[in-house]
Design a protein around this motif. Structure first.
Motif, PDB file in Angstrom:
ATOM      1  N   GLN A  67      50.733  37.586  34.753  1.00  0.00           N
ATOM      2  CA  GLN A  67      50.151  38.788  35.367  1.00  0.00           C
ATOM      3  C   GLN A  67      49.063  38.366  36.348  1.00  0.00           C
ATOM      4  OE1 GLN A  67      50.221  41.411  31.353  1.00  0.00           O
ATOM      5  NE2 GLN A  67      49.529  42.514  33.175  1.00  0.00           N
ATOM      6  N   ILE A  68      49.118  38.997  37.513  1.00  0.00           N
ATOM      7  CA  ILE A  68      48.178  38.666  38.589  1.00  0.00           C
ATOM      8  C   ILE A  68      47.615  39.964  39.156  1.00  0.00           C
ATOM      9  CG2 ILE A  68      47.965  37.571  40.870  1.00  0.00           C
ATOM     10  CD1 ILE A  68      50.695  36.143  40.038  1.00  0.00           C
ATOM     11  N   PRO A  69      46.273  40.069  39.313  1.00  0.00           N
ATOM     12  CA  PRO A  69      45.257  39.116  38.886  1.00  0.00           C
ATOM     13  C   PRO A  69      44.926  39.291  37.403  1.00  0.00           C
ATOM     14  CG  PRO A  69      44.206  41.001  39.896  1.00  0.00           C
ATOM     15  CD  PRO A  69      45.690  41.259  39.943  1.00  0.00           C
ATOM     16  N   SER A  70      44.057  38.436  36.880  1.00  0.00           N
ATOM     17  CA  SER A  70      43.625  38.594  35.499  1.00  0.00           C
ATOM     18  C   SER A  70      42.524  39.652  35.405  1.00  0.00           C
ATOM     19  CB  SER A  70      43.132  37.264  34.928  1.00  0.00           C
ATOM     20  OG  SER A  70      42.088  36.738  35.734  1.00  0.00           O
ATOM     21  N   HIS A  71      41.736  39.771  36.455  1.00  0.00           N
ATOM     22  CA  HIS A  71      40.682  40.778  36.522  1.00  0.00           C
ATOM     23  C   HIS A  71      40.709  41.415  37.902  1.00  0.00           C
ATOM     24  CE1 HIS A  71      39.160  38.149  33.307  1.00  0.00           C
ATOM     25  NE2 HIS A  71      38.520  39.210  32.862  1.00  0.00           N
ATOM     26  N   GLN A  72      40.391  42.723  37.937  1.00  0.00           N
ATOM     27  CA  GLN A  72      40.314  43.428  39.213  1.00  0.00           C
ATOM     28  C   GLN A  72      39.219  44.476  39.092  1.00  0.00           C
ATOM     29  OE1 GLN A  72      42.988  43.307  42.053  1.00  0.00           O
ATOM     30  NE2 GLN A  72      41.181  44.141  43.026  1.00  0.00           N
ATOM     31  N   ILE A  73      38.304  44.437  40.059  1.00  0.00           N
ATOM     32  CA  ILE A  73      37.262  45.460  40.108  1.00  0.00           C
ATOM     33  C   ILE A  73      37.474  46.250  41.389  1.00  0.00           C
ATOM     34  CG2 ILE A  73      34.778  45.917  40.197  1.00  0.00           C
ATOM     35  CD1 ILE A  73      34.360  43.234  38.766  1.00  0.00           C
ATOM     36  N   ILE A  74      37.454  47.574  41.264  1.00  0.00           N
ATOM     37  CA  ILE A  74      37.792  48.399  42.410  1.00  0.00           C
ATOM     38  C   ILE A  74      36.958  49.669  42.388  1.00  0.00           C
ATOM     39  CG2 ILE A  74      39.659  49.663  41.291  1.00  0.00           C
ATOM     40  CD1 ILE A  74      41.292  49.152  43.866  1.00  0.00           C
TER      41      ILE A  74
END
Lengths: 111, 115
Positions: free
Chosen positions: A6-13
């Motif tokens: 899974q990509i990305p492992s972290h996402q801030i939006i």
């Protein structure tokens, strides 16, 4: 054993923006799933996908959500626009019709 | 609808002691039950799956028995190891058509094994 990435492992939006979560399923698998886990709660089924179509979706799969797997590449979950309550870990899974193999999850934070 | 209950959120054990993680369920049908294990920063992996007959599934020293009368599928191991420290999920499959079974999960039990 077989791995789902899974990509990305972290996402801030920021709230209101669009986000796409990517899943690289096991290569010969036919069924694809997304699950959502809010902090402190259980994993909950969102949607499953087979032969280019959504087979079933839960009440958590809002109109702002969409899934696709163009040309056998990544299986994606798109959220447009995002809301604060979309903050969660999203797990992708794939199967041949039996055991589901899970990815490590994408942690999505909506500010 | 279907639901899965894992009664303990956190279990701490000393190495060598027996493990028992509880799982009960509610389902309209006769579901399949599963235990998944998730180590830190890894993907959940299937540990055990119930059989349609009365066989008891076993893997890595863990076993679980499906008791339809009490709607339970408790996970057991005779002797805990440090490497068993992980998050354990009980889940059931809802037959959503064909072989495409979605899973209903419990909240998970965090098992910590100490020396």
């Amino acid at each position: 054993g077989p791995k789902v990435l899974q990509i990305p492992s972290h996402q801030i939006i920021d709230m209101g923006q669009m986000v796409t979560l990517n899943c690289d399923p096991v290569s010969n698998h036919l069924y694809f799933y997304w699950y959502k886990q809010i902090l402190g709660q259980q994993m909950e089924f969102l949607v499953n996908f087979y032969n280019g179509k959504v087979m079933e979706k839960s009440k958590l799969f809002k109109d702002q959500f969409s899934v696709e797997r163009p040309d056998g590449s990544y299986f994606t979950l798109k959220i447009q626009p995002t809301a604060l309550e979309d903050s969660a870990v999203y797990f992708c899974a794939s199967s041949l019709g039996g055991e589901q193999y899970f990815g490590p999850g994408t942690r999505l934070t909506v500010l | 609808g279907d639901s899965v209950t894992q009664t303990e959120g956190l279990v701490t054990l000393t190495e060598g002691l027996p493990v028992m993680l509880n799982c009960t369920y509610q389902s309209t049908y006769s579901p399949f039950l599963f235990w998944y294990v998730q180590h830190l920063n890894e993907a959940p992996k299937l540990l055990l799956k119930s059989f349609t007959d009365n066989k008891r599934p076993e893997h890595q020293g863990f076993h679980a028995t499906l008791h339809k009368s009490s709607s339970s599928f408790h996970l057991q191991k005779s002797s805990a190891q440090l490497s068993d420290s992980a998050l354990y999920y009980c889940a059931l499959s809802e037959r959503s058509g064909g072989s495409n079974y979605k899973l209903t999960f419990g909240k998970g039990t965090l098992l910590t094994v100490t020396p």
